[in-house]
Design an enzyme around this catalytic site. Structure first.
Site: not given
Length: 271
Positions: A60-61, A64
């Site tokens: 997820h990170e 980003h």
């Protein structure tokens, strides 16, 4: 610094961390143990879900950071965000420790915040929105990867089954583990898409708001996640939210009952 040294430095900035490989090894080993019936199925499901959840948080990170890199923020590499190392993120407590605790306590995929994006390097509102949307999209992709095999029956194995209260259920423990981890992915995606300050959903719409509105909302950003958590403890809101999560699971062809069974087996310390 020479060109060769610069290239080597960039390569190191993007090299997958050994910590992430350990997480993947734990996930694979736990999955194998659950699938083959080796050892305690409940403890195996616990390890599978926790390691899988942390892996998805890293992805997820990473999403980003990778999207920010292509958007113009070249600083994310030097910060270690592209190595998938959870210890490199700015708020390890918010991004990994608390989400894991929430999973253990309540079975909720509560999102966290981790990477610091230098937004002044990025030009264009669309790019800013895409950076915020990249994380929840990863959670939805993880959910699809977990739930579609359940609906297709690829995890069914009559030789390995769940034992519950002395009864044998015609359910694969690996399917139950996939179901519970898939539920966490969907809940994380839905929560993160809420237009609440501090969450990715607000990050998607923020570039399109007026400067006056953004300044008015900014002081509330640190409390957005806390407010969502408090709301989820309200029975009516909790019921409505999980009804929505189960509906999304059914869109992938998965039976929500499997996620409930997986959640029960995950909490091996309760029974």
């Amino acid at each position: 610094m020479t060109f060769a040294e610069t290239q080597r430095s960039r390569s190191e900035d993007r090299r997958i961390s050994p910590v992430f490989w350990v997480l993947l090894a734990t996930l694979g080993t736990a999955g194998w143990a659950v699938a083959t019936g080796y050892g305690s199925a409940r403890f195996g499901i616990f390890l599978f879900v926790v390691s899988g959840w942390v892996v998805s948080l890293c992805l997820h990170e990473y999403a980003h950071a990778r999207t920010a890199l292509h958007g113009g923020d070249i600083s994310v590499g030097a910060k270690g965000y592209l190595t998938l190392n959870p210890f490199k993120y700015t708020h390890a407590l918010l991004s990994f420790v608390l989400p894991v605790i929430f999973v253990i306590l309540g079975g909720i995929g509560l999102p966290g915040g981790a990477v610091y994006i230098e937004r002044h390097r990025i030009q264009g509102r669309v790019k800013h929105s895409l950076i915020s949307a990249a994380g929840p999209l990863v959670n939805l992709l993880c959910a699809a990867a977990l739930l579609i095999p359940i609906g297709a029956g690829w995890l069914d194995d009559p030789s390995v089954f769940v034992e519950l209260d002395g009864r044998q259920l015609s359910v694969s423990p690996l399917a139950a583990a996939f179901g519970f981890l898939g539920l966490l992915q969907i809940s994380a995606a839905l929560l993160n898409l809420l237009p609440v300050p501090g969450l990715d959903g607000y990050g998607i719409v923020e570039p399109w708001l007026s400067l006056k509105t953004r300044r008015a909302v900014e002081p509330f950003a640190p409390y957005g996640l806390l407010a969502v958590f408090i709301l989820l403890w309200q029975s009516e809101v909790n019921r409505w939210f999980f009804d929505l999560v189960y509906s999304v699971m059914e869109l992938f062809g998965a039976n929500p009952a499997l996620s409930q069974l997986g959640g029960y087996l995950f909490r091996f310390w309760e029974n």
